[in-house]
Design a protein around this motif. Structure first.
Motif, PDB file in Angstrom:
ATOM      1  N   ALA A  11       4.525   2.245   1.833  1.00 54.79           N
ATOM      2  CA  ALA A  11       5.445   3.329   1.341  1.00 54.79           C
ATOM      3  C   ALA A  11       4.432   4.561   1.907  1.00 54.79           C
ATOM      4  CB  ALA A  11       5.464   3.356   0.002  1.00 54.79           C
ATOM      5  N   ASP A  12       4.991   5.699   1.934  1.00 54.30           N
ATOM      6  CA  ASP A  12       4.179   6.813   2.681  1.00 54.30           C
ATOM      7  C   ASP A  12       3.827   7.610   1.393  1.00 54.30           C
ATOM      8  OD1 ASP A  12       3.347   8.937   3.718  1.00 54.30           O
ATOM      9  OD2 ASP A  12       5.377   9.506   4.580  1.00 54.30           O
ATOM     10  N   ALA A  13       2.509   7.817   1.189  1.00 55.65           N
ATOM     11  CA  ALA A  13       1.947   8.670  -0.032  1.00 55.65           C
ATOM     12  C   ALA A  13       2.183   9.899   0.014  1.00 55.65           C
ATOM     13  CB  ALA A  13       0.336   8.223   0.044  1.00 55.65           C
ATOM     14  N   ALA A  14       2.465  10.388   1.224  1.00 52.84           N
ATOM     15  CA  ALA A  14       2.845  12.013   1.329  1.00 52.84           C
ATOM     16  C   ALA A  14       4.160  12.136   0.571  1.00 52.84           C
ATOM     17  CB  ALA A  14       2.854  12.238   2.910  1.00 52.84           C
ATOM     18  N   ALA A  15       5.119  11.106   0.816  1.00 51.76           N
ATOM     19  CA  ALA A  15       6.295  11.246   0.210  1.00 51.76           C
ATOM     20  C   ALA A  15       6.448  10.903  -1.385  1.00 51.76           C
ATOM     21  CB  ALA A  15       7.444  10.416   0.933  1.00 51.76           C
ATOM     22  N   CYS A  16       5.697   9.751  -1.616  1.00 46.08           N
ATOM     23  CA  CYS A  16       5.883   9.187  -3.057  1.00 46.08           C
ATOM     24  C   CYS A  16       4.640   9.663  -4.093  1.00 46.08           C
ATOM     25  CB  CYS A  16       5.965   7.917  -3.242  1.00 46.08           C
ATOM     26  SG  CYS A  16       5.700   6.826  -1.737  1.00 46.08           S
ATOM     27  N   GLY A  17       3.591  10.446  -3.642  1.00 45.23           N
ATOM     28  CA  GLY A  17       2.571  10.927  -4.265  1.00 45.23           C
ATOM     29  C   GLY A  17       1.425   9.895  -4.514  1.00 45.23           C
ATOM     30  N   GLU A  18       0.274   9.924  -4.488  1.00 45.68           N
ATOM     31  CA  GLU A  18      -0.739   9.036  -4.630  1.00 45.68           C
ATOM     32  C   GLU A  18      -0.898   8.657  -6.079  1.00 45.68           C
ATOM     33  OE1 GLU A  18      -4.504  10.695  -3.014  1.00 45.68           O
ATOM     34  OE2 GLU A  18      -3.784  10.895  -0.912  1.00 45.68           O
ATOM     35  N   TYR A  19      -0.759   9.315  -7.207  1.00 50.18           N
ATOM     36  CA  TYR A  19      -0.597   9.287  -8.726  1.00 50.18           C
ATOM     37  C   TYR A  19       0.876   9.528  -9.027  1.00 50.18           C
ATOM     38  CZ  TYR A  19      -1.672   8.510 -13.432  1.00 50.18           C
ATOM     39  OH  TYR A  19      -1.474   8.191 -14.740  1.00 50.18           O
ATOM     40  N   ASN A  20       1.779   8.720  -8.963  1.00 48.18           N
ATOM     41  CA  ASN A  20       3.132   8.501  -9.349  1.00 48.18           C
ATOM     42  C   ASN A  20       3.672   7.156 -10.136  1.00 48.18           C
ATOM     43  OD1 ASN A  20       5.586   8.824 -10.135  1.00 48.18           O
ATOM     44  ND2 ASN A  20       6.049   9.961  -8.098  1.00 48.18           N
ATOM     45  N   PRO A  21       2.694   6.612 -11.110  1.00 47.25           N
ATOM     46  CA  PRO A  21       3.040   5.507 -11.670  1.00 47.25           C
ATOM     47  C   PRO A  21       4.274   4.942 -11.709  1.00 47.25           C
ATOM     48  CG  PRO A  21       1.548   6.735 -13.135  1.00 47.25           C
ATOM     49  CD  PRO A  21       2.098   7.514 -12.087  1.00 47.25           C
ATOM     50  N   ASP A  22       5.484   5.691 -12.186  1.00 42.36           N
ATOM     51  CA  ASP A  22       6.862   5.498 -12.250  1.00 42.36           C
ATOM     52  C   ASP A  22       7.187   4.757 -10.768  1.00 42.36           C
ATOM     53  OD1 ASP A  22       6.931   6.068 -14.880  1.00 42.36           O
ATOM     54  OD2 ASP A  22       7.323   8.257 -14.166  1.00 42.36           O
ATOM     55  N   LEU A  23       6.851   5.488  -9.922  1.00 38.95           N
ATOM     56  CA  LEU A  23       7.511   5.390  -8.476  1.00 38.95           C
ATOM     57  C   LEU A  23       6.739   4.109  -7.899  1.00 38.95           C
ATOM     58  CD1 LEU A  23       9.614   6.375  -7.044  1.00 38.95           C
ATOM     59  CD2 LEU A  23       8.231   7.820  -5.859  1.00 38.95           C
ATOM     60  N   HIS A  24       5.369   4.095  -8.019  1.00 36.99           N
ATOM     61  CA  HIS A  24       4.569   2.918  -7.525  1.00 36.99           C
ATOM     62  C   HIS A  24       4.958   1.601  -8.262  1.00 36.99           C
ATOM     63  CE1 HIS A  24       0.997   5.547  -5.449  1.00 36.99           C
ATOM     64  NE2 HIS A  24       2.289   5.955  -5.503  1.00 36.99           N
ATOM     65  N   LYS A  25       5.167   1.790  -9.477  1.00 38.84           N
ATOM     66  CA  LYS A  25       5.757   0.609 -10.310  1.00 38.84           C
ATOM     67  C   LYS A  25       6.954  -0.119  -9.703  1.00 38.84           C
ATOM     68  CE  LYS A  25       8.285   0.598 -14.205  1.00 38.84           C
ATOM     69  NZ  LYS A  25       8.008   0.986 -15.922  1.00 38.84           N
ATOM     70  N   LYS A  26       8.076   1.068  -9.374  1.00 41.53           N
ATOM     71  CA  LYS A  26       9.242   0.494  -8.948  1.00 41.53           C
ATOM     72  C   LYS A  26       8.865  -0.106  -7.544  1.00 41.53           C
ATOM     73  CE  LYS A  26      13.106   3.148  -7.624  1.00 41.53           C
ATOM     74  NZ  LYS A  26      13.620   4.502  -7.469  1.00 41.53           N
ATOM     75  N   LEU A  27       8.072   0.256  -6.723  1.00 32.87           N
ATOM     76  CA  LEU A  27       7.857  -0.149  -5.349  1.00 32.87           C
ATOM     77  C   LEU A  27       7.302  -1.419  -5.499  1.00 32.87           C
ATOM     78  CD1 LEU A  27       6.231   2.899  -3.496  1.00 32.87           C
ATOM     79  CD2 LEU A  27       8.620   2.138  -2.842  1.00 32.87           C
ATOM     80  N   ILE A  28       6.378  -1.581  -6.374  1.00 34.39           N
ATOM     81  CA  ILE A  28       5.771  -3.116  -6.608  1.00 34.39           C
ATOM     82  C   ILE A  28       6.793  -3.847  -7.168  1.00 34.39           C
ATOM     83  CG2 ILE A  28       4.005  -4.300  -8.255  1.00 34.39           C
ATOM     84  CD1 ILE A  28       2.431  -1.559  -8.099  1.00 34.39           C
ATOM     85  N   LEU A  29       7.651  -3.690  -8.077  1.00 31.88           N
ATOM     86  CA  LEU A  29       8.647  -4.442  -8.545  1.00 31.88           C
ATOM     87  C   LEU A  29       9.659  -5.025  -7.205  1.00 31.88           C
ATOM     88  CD1 LEU A  29       9.354  -2.815 -12.096  1.00 31.88           C
ATOM     89  CD2 LEU A  29       8.072  -4.984 -11.421  1.00 31.88           C
ATOM     90  N   GLU A  30       9.940  -4.068  -6.513  1.00 33.48           N
ATOM     91  CA  GLU A  30      10.917  -4.242  -5.347  1.00 33.48           C
ATOM     92  C   GLU A  30      10.168  -5.248  -4.373  1.00 33.48           C
ATOM     93  OE1 GLU A  30      12.187  -0.333  -4.200  1.00 33.48           O
ATOM     94  OE2 GLU A  30      12.189  -1.278  -2.030  1.00 33.48           O
ATOM     95  N   THR A  31       8.935  -5.094  -4.384  1.00 29.85           N
ATOM     96  CA  THR A  31       8.163  -6.293  -3.384  1.00 29.85           C
ATOM     97  C   THR A  31       7.972  -7.348  -4.113  1.00 29.85           C
ATOM     98  OG1 THR A  31       6.961  -4.145  -2.547  1.00 29.85           O
ATOM     99  CG2 THR A  31       6.108  -6.320  -1.982  1.00 29.85           C
ATOM    100  N   LEU A  87       0.930  -1.240   0.068  1.00 31.88           N
ATOM    101  CA  LEU A  87       0.110  -0.018   0.081  1.00 31.88           C
ATOM    102  C   LEU A  87       0.978   1.174   0.064  1.00 31.88           C
ATOM    103  CD1 LEU A  87      -2.945   1.263   0.228  1.00 31.88           C
ATOM    104  CD2 LEU A  87      -2.564   1.225   2.793  1.00 31.88           C
ATOM    105  N   VAL A  88       0.548   2.099  -0.775  1.00 29.91           N
ATOM    106  CA  VAL A  88       1.283   3.418  -0.917  1.00 29.91           C
ATOM    107  C   VAL A  88       0.272   4.456  -0.135  1.00 29.91           C
ATOM    108  CG1 VAL A  88       2.214   5.360  -1.989  1.00 29.91           C
ATOM    109  CG2 VAL A  88       2.531   3.050  -2.922  1.00 29.91           C
ATOM    110  N   GLY A  89       0.408   4.384   1.322  1.00 30.70           N
ATOM    111  CA  GLY A  89      -0.717   5.145   1.950  1.00 30.70           C
ATOM    112  C   GLY A  89      -0.098   5.744   3.290  1.00 30.70           C
TER     113      GLY A  89
END
Lengths: 303, 258
Positions: free
Chosen positions: A53-73, A36-38
């Motif tokens: 991951a902290d949504a305040a830091a990485c943004g609620e809509y930032n697909p590039d970064l969310h993708k990176k977090l998902i791949l890491e997980t 969860l990016v929350g």
């Protein structure tokens, strides 16, 4: 079997659709973990491992970064499935993850099927059974198709640090237009769909709504065409309603519309097409031309 | 600026569908085909952008499929696209979204498109995968589900439709790919002079074998109608009798009529 569930969070809130992912995982069986990016302040009722991951830091809509977090997980958990809700968040992000993993993607799953997944097609009139041909697969589940399931418990939180920006700059949210008509309080709603043919015919439906003491609703195509104002739109991107009586006039029953009205106490559909998907949720399906039937019903009610 | 818009030809959704011989897709006989509704918004937005920027800018429209898809390409040309590309593939309906995206990416890779428009999904498959996957394959930034679009000097300001009527505003620099949602604009009807003009526009034909190197990542096991849940009453017949029956049911089952 292991599923990595991608929770949803928007405008500072954990979304309830996250628990539909839990409902899906329960039917799938096996283990799950969640990402969860929350925010720390709003942990889901989920007793498993939560990558947060902290949504305040990485943004609620930032697909590039969310993708990176998902791949890491994915690298840490090695799941068989990465599961999203088929929403503006999920359908935007899922293909990016699938492409990076060189994995199959199956979109908008409505049910589990023997050895595969059942998905809707042809405007929800038909179904396909789809099987992934890769060892990992990315899945999106149709909103509302699986039960909201709160597993309970406190998650074991693994914090993820997000770094870097992305190619998109999120500017902000625009709130929904002020609702001229609050359909959520209406006891009766009579909605116009594309089957009414043209804007000039909308008063026929409005007259029936009045005769039943209700409000006028509309499906998305009718609103997009400018026949009825958006404030009357029923469905995922309009209002979600549950009146005592819902009358769908010339509405075929796209998923987005059904999701907004299927909890109505009693549903009447008037449609020329006996096979229209609206028939799936209707208590009564009147097979007729709505432009003949609606005025006749209005006249009868006036007696 | 070079603009690409990708379109699909789909059956009229009012049609009745039945499985074809393969059992994994619909029988095409008796179906009327038209441009995927989402793609009409993509074509309209591409043409509006060209109108904003001037005639030196070019819009290419691409479609994959059997010969019938040329009709959809012609419509896009009549709406104002400059040139067409028909990727000839009689078996396009058997390709999965990954392969369709790979075909488009293979075509677009060395063409230097500044902006690619697609519909957010097709009305028949509805996977909502192809646009985003093309962008990933080409390494382009991408945003989806647009109900608002503005372009100024290399920057797109896009309005994404989210659930519940909320919108998200996003800025992205070109080159980029965007996917279009219903209601983004009001697609124009081609005028007769523009239909005539379109007849002179070039449509390049490329055999799919020249572009596709990828295997499918999903397999369709069957195509079938949804299981009927039952319970609902179906009323058929003459309108007057139907009205009487419905009023009877409403009096009986709801508190709305007394």
């Amino acid at each position: 079997m292991k599923a990595l569930l991608i929770g949803e969070y928007r405008e500072g809130k954990l979304l309830d659709t996250t628990y539909e992912l839990c409902g899906f995982a329960a039917q799938l069986g096996g283990e799950s973990a969640m990402l969860l990016v929350g925010s720390e302040g709003q942990l889901p009722d989920y007793g498993g491992t939560l990558y947060l991951a902290d949504a305040a830091a990485c943004g609620e809509y930032n697909p590039d970064l969310h993708k990176k977090l998902i791949l890491e997980t994915v690298a840490r958990e090695n799941p068989d499935y990465v599961v999203f809700v088929h929403s503006s968040y999920g359908w935007d992000l899922a293909p990016r993850v699938a492409a990076a993993l060189k994995a199959a993607q199956v979109s908008e799953i409505v049910a589990l099927a023997d050895g595969g997944f059942e998905v809707g097609c042809c405007n929800a009139k038909m179904r396909r059974t789809v099987k992934p041909a890769t060892s990992k697969a990315v899945l999106t589940i149709q909103a509302g198709a699986f039960p909201v399931t709160r597993p309970g418990g406190t998650p074991r939180v693994e914090r993820l640090a997000a770094e870097g920006s992305g190619t998109l700059e999120f500017v902000g949210y625009e709130p929904a237009e002020a609702k001229g008509v609050d359909l959520t309080r209406a006891e009766v709603i009579v909605s116009a769909g594309r089957g009414v043919g043209k804007k000039e015919n909308v008063p026929v439906i409005a007259a029936l709504a009045k005769a039943l003491g209700g409000e006028l609703g509309a499906s998305r195509p009718v609103v997009d065409a400018g026949w009825v104002d958006h404030s009357h739109q029923v469905g995922t991107t309009g209002q979600t309603v549950s009146p005592k009586l819902y009358v769908a006039c010339g509405i075929s029953g796209a998923i987005q519309h059904l999701a907004g009205m299927k909890k109505s106490d009693f549903i009447v559909a008037i449609n020329k097409d006996k096979d229209a998907p609206i028939g799936e949720v209707a208590d009564v399906l009147v097979v007729a031309d709505v432009l003949q039937f609606a005025p006749a019903l209005t006249a009868r009610l006036a007696k | 600026m070079k603009i690409l818009v990708c379109i699909k030809q789909v059956p009229d959704m009012e049609s009745r569908f039945k499985p074809n011989g393969s059992g994994v897709w619909f029988e095409e006989t008796d179906l009327a085909f038209r441009m995927n509704e989402y793609d009409e918004y993509a074509v309209e937005q591409a043409v509006r952008l060209k109108e904003q920027l001037g005639d030196a800018h070019e819009v290419t429209v691409l479609s994959i499929g059997p010969d019938r898809v040329v009709e959809a390409i012609k419509k896009a040309l009549a709406m104002g696209c400059d040139r067409g590309v028909h990727v000839q593939d009689p078996a396009a309906s058997l390709k999965d979204p990954w392969q369709i995206a790979a075909i488009i990416a293979a075509y677009a890779r060395d063409k230097g498109f500044d902006l690619i428009f697609t519909g957010m999904q097709s009305q028949d498959r509805g996977s909502a995968q192809v646009g985003v996957t093309v962008a990933e394959d080409l390494g382009l930034p991408c945003t989806t589900t647009l109900v608002g679009f503005a372009y100024d000097n290399g920057t797109i300001t896009a309005k994404r439709e989210l659930e519940g009527g909320v919108k998200g505003v996003v800025r992205v620099k070109t080159p980029a790919l965007v996917t279009c949602q219903l209601g983004l604009n009001v697609p124009r009807y081609p005028t007769l002079p523009n239909i005539m003009k379109a007849k002179k526009k070039e449509i390049e034909a490329i055999p799919v074998g020249d572009l596709l190197r990828e295997e499918a990542r999903t397999a369709t096991a069957s195509f079938h109608p949804p299981a009927k849940k039952g319970g609902g009453i179906v009323l058929e017949g003459e309108v007057g009798a139907l009205v009487d029956q419905l009023v009877g049911i409403l009096k009986d089952k709801t508190a709305v009529l007394r």
